[in-house]
Design a protein around this motif. Structure first.
Motif, short mmCIF file in Angstrom:
data_model
loop_
_atom_site.label_atom_id
_atom_site.label_comp_id
_atom_site.label_asym_id
_atom_site.label_seq_id
_atom_site.Cartn_x
_atom_site.Cartn_y
_atom_site.Cartn_z
N ARG A 66 1.81 8.44 4.42
CA ARG A 66 2.28 9.09 3.19
C ARG A 66 2.76 8.05 2.19
N ARG A 69 -0.23 6.19 0.72
CA ARG A 69 -1.01 7.02 -0.20
C ARG A 69 -0.35 7.14 -1.57
N THR A 70 0.96 7.24 -1.59
CA THR A 70 1.67 7.43 -2.85
C THR A 70 1.96 6.10 -3.55
N ASP A 72 4.12 3.86 -2.52
CA ASP A 72 5.50 3.43 -2.31
C ASP A 72 5.62 2.27 -1.33
#
Length: 208
Positions: A66, A69-70, A72
């Motif tokens: 996650r 993907r973002t 961060d």
């Protein structure tokens, strides 16, 4: 996300994205390094073996995916290639990435005590920093370390990170709020040297 996914290699040291199949290897290394790692990691409720089980890795893996993907974070498995085999020996993450006017992130890492002192993590951090400053589009990378953690501090000091801050009661670790020393580096500081990895190679050659 800029610079992700990526596989970074220097000699026997390999940084790559985690795979679902890493669960058992990750758990073995984490469990074997309880006394080596626990004093320096953020406080979490629960038993060490349970928190570092193959089942728990599935949650860790999802969180990493996650984050990647973002944009961060860039979570790398640190691996060592020896005798034709590759084994997981640590972790390195460029996290808390902020874009726009800052273009900055934080580096965090750990390594198996059985390969400590062999230059694995300095090499891995140099690879990750160069990648962050290049394809990753970052301008500044910070590392925050407890004053008592001399092995980890030696890593950034050998690489030439600047010591620039003292953070009082910065993070809850091993049951209490702990002070940290802040180190940082910007892309301009290593550009003229051909990157951080090139600097690290020269430092190692000079000390051998």
């Amino acid at each position: 996300a800029p610079g992700w996914p990526a596989v970074l290699v220097d000699g026997p040291v390999v940084l790559r994205p985690y795979r679902r199949s890493d669960a058992v290897a990750w758990s073995e290394v984490r469990r074997a390094n309880k006394s080596w790692l626990a004093p320096w990691e953020s406080s979490l409720p629960g038993d060490w073996d349970e928190l570092n089980s193959p089942a728990t890795f599935r949650w860790v893996y999802r969180d990493q995916q996650r984050s990647a993907r973002t944009g961060d974070g860039m979570p790398f498995a640190v691996c060592l290639r020896e005798d034709g085999r590759e084994r997981l020996v640590g972790h390195l993450n460029l996290g808390s990435i902020v874009r726009r006017a800052l273009c900055s992130g934080y580096a965090g890492y750990w390594v198996d005590h059985r390969v400590a002192g062999r230059g694995v993590i300095p090499t891995a951090l140099a690879l990750a920093v160069d990648h962050g400053f290049g394809p990753g589009g970052l301008h500044r990378i910070e590392v925050n370390i407890r004053p008592e953690n001399r092995p980890s501090r030696r890593v950034v000091e050998k690489l030439g990170f600047r010591e620039e801050a003292y953070h009082v009661r910065y993070m809850h670790i091993d049951g209490a709020w702990r002070d940290h020393i802040g180190y940082a580096m910007t892309s301009e500081e290593v550009a003229a040297e051909g990157g951080l990895l090139a600097r690290w190679h020269r430092v190692r050659a000079a000390t051998r």
